[in-house]
Design an enzyme around this catalytic site. Structure first.
Site, PDB file in Angstrom:
ATOM      1  N   PHE A  37       0.838  -1.198   0.000  1.00 25.15           N
ATOM      2  CA  PHE A  37       0.000   0.000   0.000  1.00 25.15           C
ATOM      3  C   PHE A  37       0.874   1.251   0.000  1.00 25.15           C
ATOM      4  CE2 PHE A  37      -2.158   3.499   2.001  1.00 25.15           C
ATOM      5  CZ  PHE A  37      -3.419   3.465   1.433  1.00 25.15           C
ATOM      6  N   SER A  83       7.273  -5.588  18.147  1.00 23.96           N
ATOM      7  CA  SER A  83       5.986  -6.230  18.377  1.00 23.96           C
ATOM      8  C   SER A  83       6.187  -7.318  19.428  1.00 23.96           C
ATOM      9  CB  SER A  83       5.407  -6.783  17.072  1.00 23.96           C
ATOM     10  OG  SER A  83       6.223  -7.820  16.609  1.00 23.96           O
ATOM     11  N   LEU A  84       5.175  -8.095  19.670  1.00 25.86           N
ATOM     12  CA  LEU A  84       5.266  -9.134  20.687  1.00 25.86           C
ATOM     13  C   LEU A  84       5.101 -10.485  20.019  1.00 25.86           C
ATOM     14  CD1 LEU A  84       2.896  -7.638  23.410  1.00 25.86           C
ATOM     15  CD2 LEU A  84       5.369  -7.890  23.591  1.00 25.86           C
ATOM     16  N   GLU A 113      -1.066  -8.459  31.848  1.00 25.95           N
ATOM     17  CA  GLU A 113      -1.854  -7.268  31.530  1.00 25.95           C
ATOM     18  C   GLU A 113      -2.842  -7.608  30.428  1.00 25.95           C
ATOM     19  OE1 GLU A 113       1.018  -4.358  30.316  1.00 25.95           O
ATOM     20  OE2 GLU A 113       2.102  -4.520  32.205  1.00 25.95           O
ATOM     21  N   LYS A 115      -4.472  -7.149  26.868  1.00 27.47           N
ATOM     22  CA  LYS A 115      -3.922  -6.673  25.594  1.00 27.47           C
ATOM     23  C   LYS A 115      -4.993  -5.843  24.902  1.00 27.47           C
ATOM     24  CE  LYS A 115      -1.333  -8.267  21.568  1.00 27.47           C
ATOM     25  NZ  LYS A 115      -2.022  -7.485  20.551  1.00 27.47           N
ATOM     26  N   ASP A 117      -6.964  -3.586  22.366  1.00 23.82           N
ATOM     27  CA  ASP A 117      -6.994  -3.625  20.905  1.00 23.82           C
ATOM     28  C   ASP A 117      -7.123  -2.212  20.341  1.00 23.82           C
ATOM     29  OD1 ASP A 117      -6.892  -4.709  18.463  1.00 23.82           O
ATOM     30  OD2 ASP A 117      -8.904  -5.583  18.480  1.00 23.82           O
ATOM     31  N   ARG A 136       3.438   4.017  16.157  1.00 25.55           N
ATOM     32  CA  ARG A 136       4.447   2.984  15.990  1.00 25.55           C
ATOM     33  C   ARG A 136       5.051   2.984  14.590  1.00 25.55           C
ATOM     34  NH1 ARG A 136       3.504  -3.356  17.133  1.00 25.55           N
ATOM     35  NH2 ARG A 136       4.718  -4.090  15.386  1.00 25.55           N
ATOM     36  N   TYR A 225       1.719   1.385  29.389  1.00 30.09           N
ATOM     37  CA  TYR A 225       2.229   0.113  29.900  1.00 30.09           C
ATOM     38  C   TYR A 225       3.736  -0.130  29.768  1.00 30.09           C
ATOM     39  CZ  TYR A 225       1.016  -0.920  25.031  1.00 30.09           C
ATOM     40  OH  TYR A 225       0.876  -0.873  23.679  1.00 30.09           O
ATOM     41  N   LYS A 312      -3.203 -14.702  22.640  1.00 29.47           N
ATOM     42  CA  LYS A 312      -4.360 -14.121  21.954  1.00 29.47           C
ATOM     43  C   LYS A 312      -5.583 -14.996  22.125  1.00 29.47           C
ATOM     44  CE  LYS A 312      -2.274 -11.059  18.769  1.00 29.47           C
ATOM     45  NZ  LYS A 312      -2.521 -10.324  17.545  1.00 29.47           N
ATOM     46  N   CYS A 407     -37.090   0.267  -2.984  1.00 31.11           N
ATOM     47  CA  CYS A 407     -37.203   0.617  -1.570  1.00 31.11           C
ATOM     48  C   CYS A 407     -38.180  -0.343  -0.891  1.00 31.11           C
ATOM     49  CB  CYS A 407     -37.688   2.048  -1.426  1.00 31.11           C
ATOM     50  SG  CYS A 407     -38.005   2.499   0.284  1.00 31.11           S
ATOM     51  N   CYS A 410     -41.355   2.151   0.171  1.00 36.59           N
ATOM     52  CA  CYS A 410     -42.173   2.899  -0.796  1.00 36.59           C
ATOM     53  C   CYS A 410     -42.027   2.371  -2.217  1.00 36.59           C
ATOM     54  CB  CYS A 410     -41.828   4.384  -0.740  1.00 36.59           C
ATOM     55  SG  CYS A 410     -40.251   4.776  -1.513  1.00 36.59           S
ATOM     56  N   CYS A 425     -32.774   5.305  -1.286  1.00 38.62           N
ATOM     57  CA  CYS A 425     -34.103   5.514  -1.855  1.00 38.62           C
ATOM     58  C   CYS A 425     -34.206   7.000  -2.154  1.00 38.62           C
ATOM     59  CB  CYS A 425     -35.185   5.104  -0.853  1.00 38.62           C
ATOM     60  SG  CYS A 425     -36.816   5.706  -1.366  1.00 38.62           S
ATOM     61  N   CYS A 431     -41.266   8.933   1.024  1.00 35.28           N
ATOM     62  CA  CYS A 431     -40.933   7.655   1.644  1.00 35.28           C
ATOM     63  C   CYS A 431     -41.064   7.798   3.167  1.00 35.28           C
ATOM     64  CB  CYS A 431     -39.503   7.296   1.234  1.00 35.28           C
ATOM     65  SG  CYS A 431     -38.936   5.707   1.841  1.00 35.28           S
TER      66      CYS A 431
HETATM   67  P1  AMP Z   1       0.860  -7.570  17.952  1.00 27.74           P
HETATM   68  O1  AMP Z   1       0.416  -6.338  17.236  1.00 27.74           O
HETATM   69  O2  AMP Z   1      -0.114  -8.675  17.920  1.00 27.74           O
HETATM   70  O3  AMP Z   1       2.270  -7.958  17.597  1.00 27.74           O
HETATM   71  O4  AMP Z   1       0.910  -7.175  19.497  1.00 27.74           O
HETATM   72  C1  AMP Z   1       1.798  -6.194  19.961  1.00 27.74           C
HETATM   73  C2  AMP Z   1       1.039  -4.966  20.277  1.00 27.74           C
HETATM   74  O5  AMP Z   1       0.144  -5.177  21.341  1.00 27.74           O
HETATM   75  C3  AMP Z   1       1.913  -3.877  20.792  1.00 27.74           C
HETATM   76  O6  AMP Z   1       2.534  -3.170  19.756  1.00 27.74           O
HETATM   77  C4  AMP Z   1       0.951  -3.007  21.535  1.00 27.74           C
HETATM   78  O7  AMP Z   1       0.421  -2.037  20.645  1.00 27.74           O
HETATM   79  C5  AMP Z   1      -0.201  -3.923  21.880  1.00 27.74           C
HETATM   80  N1  AMP Z   1      -0.514  -4.019  23.303  1.00 27.74           N
HETATM   81  C6  AMP Z   1      -1.765  -3.941  23.809  1.00 27.74           C
HETATM   82  N2  AMP Z   1      -1.777  -4.052  25.133  1.00 27.74           N
HETATM   83  C7  AMP Z   1      -0.493  -4.187  25.521  1.00 27.74           C
HETATM   84  C8  AMP Z   1       0.145  -4.338  26.797  1.00 27.74           C
HETATM   85  N3  AMP Z   1      -0.556  -4.383  27.942  1.00 27.74           N
HETATM   86  N4  AMP Z   1       1.487  -4.452  26.807  1.00 27.74           N
HETATM   87  C9  AMP Z   1       2.198  -4.430  25.664  1.00 27.74           C
HETATM   88  N5  AMP Z   1       1.655  -4.288  24.431  1.00 27.74           N
HETATM   89  C10 AMP Z   1       0.326  -4.177  24.358  1.00 27.74           C
HETATM   90 ZN    ZN Z   2     -38.451   4.679  -0.011  1.00 31.42          ZN
END
Ligand code: AMP
Ligand code: ZN
Length: 671
Positions: A37, A83-84, A113, A115, A117, A136, A225, A312, A407, A410, A425, A431
């Protein structure tokens, strides 16, 4: 490349990228990698620079995913944002635990902790002041979104309680609460705008908007965190979390210290069951070794720390049968399809319906057939989504679901504008759901806010034949005797209602304009239009070109306004409302110019300024006869540039040889 070839390539890249944005932000089903992209976006950007005459104001280089603009300064992270490692099952987590034991022995603790979203953010503080917020990005460098992040209430802009080091970085997750997500999405749907597929996309879309005042209207939140300092201040992650909390940061209250992997599993299982009770989405649990010295010993792989892992959750899914598809018509005529499902238990609630977004979702993505068995998935939202179809169970004779042509209320043939996902519509005058919806919108809290009149009353009064247009509401006082005869309303409530209606005549023009329910004219757009055009007559007679120079008015809105004001019925209605005494002129005092020193000159203001807000500079320019325009073209006279101005804008201005001046120079021009 010849100009003709360039024009063609720009057009095709634009439309391709728009589709990808739509797939990503609205459907949440990207079909292209971020890398590809970005490559395409870069190619488009380069071509647009070479051939500025073919740049469309609607280009994906200007906007990403509807509201999102791509004009941020890139900043390199001091510590890379890794990342994790991910795991989805217990065995992998046990393996992780084993690896750690092998490396550092048995004497250690974990911090568990949630995670969140959302999207990660890195904040830099100097002398207790937040000086920078960076996304990031690719982990090495990200976008500087400081001005937007300043609008997030739970992120302290200045720390008060002592103990913090002179300089540090703190990282966390920006997210949107589910309630806010649903409310804002519902508003967008009503305004005919694209809706976001999930809170994460909404949050990331919001953080990348160019206009921070718009960001401020969308409530975001942030949990922190990770703390990064030059010198280690604490022995453990847990200690640092407590300290950071005492400095004023928002720390999630559900984090727990665990002394072994069994306790970790207890935590994981608890939240697997209880996560849908949270006010925000989580997609797993993050497990971190607590002690910093032990973290150091464990170290990193190229992509992620060895001392932490994300567990996850599997999305909560269920399989059920599609019973039918029904269609709802909103006040703008927008049709939304809904799947009616055989009731099924999913994450503790019974699911009977699922959103289907639009025709593409039904016919192109899911290719739904009658009687299909489908997998539904629950995010945090109240209405779940259909993820896919179980093709093994499809009856080979079942016909494909055809999106309705007419529609459902109507029977007028539906229309779809090119490039839009939603069918409408067009029978806005006849309508019923549109008629009732428009009146309900008009009296609503954000529009005319009429006391004593609610949605149900509107519905009843419509059915009894009292009202069909907004202007009929203002004739209700002529029918108070008949209203009493109805037996539905007491005398007192009728009087309250009539009082409320009378009072609403004083509501300012921007509320009236928003209340008219013109497609794409939401609250903010209505304000901008009133600020720019001052009167309904100016607005109604404005040409396309005149409309798009107004702040934040793009082609889509301009077309919608032109269509609206060319409707005879609309004109009649506005005349009636005028005669009834509603406000159609901005109550802002007539501008008396300070001087004419800038008259005939056009300006764009970009970046941030130390001593003035952009709005203040805009006022100064306009007070002296100058004009603010929306996009850089060869005709522009001056670009007033502050700090952190978008590089694309700067380059474009330089290429076109437009004088770039500072705020001080601007003030110098008017003496
Ligand atoms: P992933 O994107 O699956 O690799 O997961 C890593 C991302 O989880 C990190 O970049 C954070 O943005 C997010 N994340 C959410 N909660 C936490 C937390 N409690 N500690 C660390 N990372 C977290
Ligand atoms: Zn209509």
């Amino acid at each position: 490349m010849s100009p003709a070839e360039a024009k063609k390539r720009i057009e095709s890249l634009s439309s391709e990228l728009k589709q990808h944005n739509y797939n990503y932000f609205v459907l949440a089903m990207p079909t292209i990698s971020d890398f590809d992209f970005d490559k395409k976006l870069e190619e488009l950007n380069a071509l647009e620079k070479q051939f500025p005459e073919y740049v469309d104001s609607d280009s994906p280089t200007q906007k990403v995913g509807g509201d999102i603009t791509k004009e941020f300064v890139t900043v390199k992270h001091r510590w890379p944002m890794l990342s994790l490692g991910n795991t989805y099952n217990e065995q992998e987590l046990l393996d992780f635990d084993q690896r750690i034991r092998k490396a550092i022995g048995d004497n250690f603790e974990y911090v568990c902790e949630l995670k969140f979203d959302g999207l990660s953010i890195s904040l830099t503080y100097e002398d207790g002041k937040m000086v920078r917020a960076v996304t990031r990005g690719d982990g090495i460098q990200g976008d500087d979104v400081t001005t937007n992040v300043r609008t997030i209430n739970t992120i302290p802009k200045r720390l008060h309680n002592g103990g913090y080091p002179d300089e540090f970085e703190i990282r966390g997750e920006v997210f949107m609460h589910l309630k806010a997500f649903e409310r804002l999405n519902a508003e967008r749907l009503e305004n005919g705008e694209l809706t976001y597929a999930n809170p994460r996309n909404f949050a990331s879309g919001t953080l990348k908007m160019q206009d921070s005042s718009e960001v401020a209207k969308r409530p975001l939140d942030c949990f922190l965190y990770f703390l990064y300092t030059d010198k280690l201040l604490f022995k453990t992650h847990w200690e640092s979390l407590q300290a950071v909390k005492s400095w004023g940061f928002h720390i999630n209250e559900h984090s727990r210290l665990c002394s072994n992997i069994d306790e970790v599993f207890t935590f994981i299982n608890y939240w697997d069951k209880n996560r849908f009770g949270l006010s925000y989405d989580i997609d797993g649990i993050v497990i971190k070794v607590n002690n910093y010295a032990q973290q150091q010993e464990l170290g990193f792989t190229a992509k992620s720390p060895r001392w932490a892992i994300a567990y996850k959750y599997k999305a909560a899914q269920a399989e059920t049968e599609l019973l039918s598809v029904s269609y709802q018509v909103g006040r703008t005529g927008a049709v939304t399809p809904v799947a009616n499902l055989k009731p099924v238990l999913l994450a503790g609630t019974t699911v009977k319906r699922a959103t289907l977004h639009n025709a593409d979702e039904i016919e192109k993505r899911l290719k739904l057939h009658e009687g299909d068995w489908v997998y539904v998935e629950k995010g945090g939202e109240i209405i779940p989504k259909i993820i896919s179809v179980n093709l093994d169970k499809r009856n080979p004779l079942a016909p494909a679901i055809q999106y309705i042509k007419n529609c459902p209320v109507c029977n007028t043939p539906l229309e779809r504008k090119e490039g839009e996902a939603v069918f409408y519509c067009p029978n806005d005058e006849g309508c019923p759901p549109q008629i009732v919806g428009k009146m309900q919108h008009f009296i609503g809290r954000k529009a005319m806010n009429i006391d004593g009149l609610g949605d149900e009353t509107i519905e009843t009064l419509y059915q009894k034949g009292f009202i069909c247009h907004i202007s009929d509401i203002y004739n209700l006082h002529l029918h108070s005797e008949e209203l009493k005869q109805l037996g539905r309303f007491g005398e007192k409530s009728i009087n309250n209602m009539l009082d409320g209606i009378e009072k609403s005549k004083q509501m300012p023009f921007e509320k009236v304009l928003f209340g008219l329910g013109i497609r794409y004219v939401g609250e903010t757009v209505a304000k901008k239009l009133v600020a720019h055009f001052k009167t309904i007559d100016n607005l109604a007679s404005a040409s396309f070109e005149e409309l798009i120079v107004a702040e934040e008015i793009g082609e889509r809105i301009a077309h919608s306004l032109i269509t609206y004001f060319s409707g005879e019925k609309h004109k009649e209605e506005i005349e009636k409302l005028k005669a009834q005494g509603l406000q159609f002129i901005s109550d802002e005092k007539e501008i008396i110019l300070d001087s004419e020193k800038l008259s005939g000159k056009t300006f764009i203001i970009s970046g941030v300024f130390e001593n003035y807000s952009r709005d203040e500079l805009k006022d100064i320019i306009e007070q002296n006869g100058g004009k603010i325009v929306s996009s850089i073209s060869a005709k522009l006279n001056y670009l007033v540039a502050g700090d952190n101005m978008g590089p694309a804008k700067l380059e474009k201005a330089q290429k076109l040889n437009i004088p770039i001046i500072s705020d001080a120079e601007l003030l110098g021009m008017i003496g």
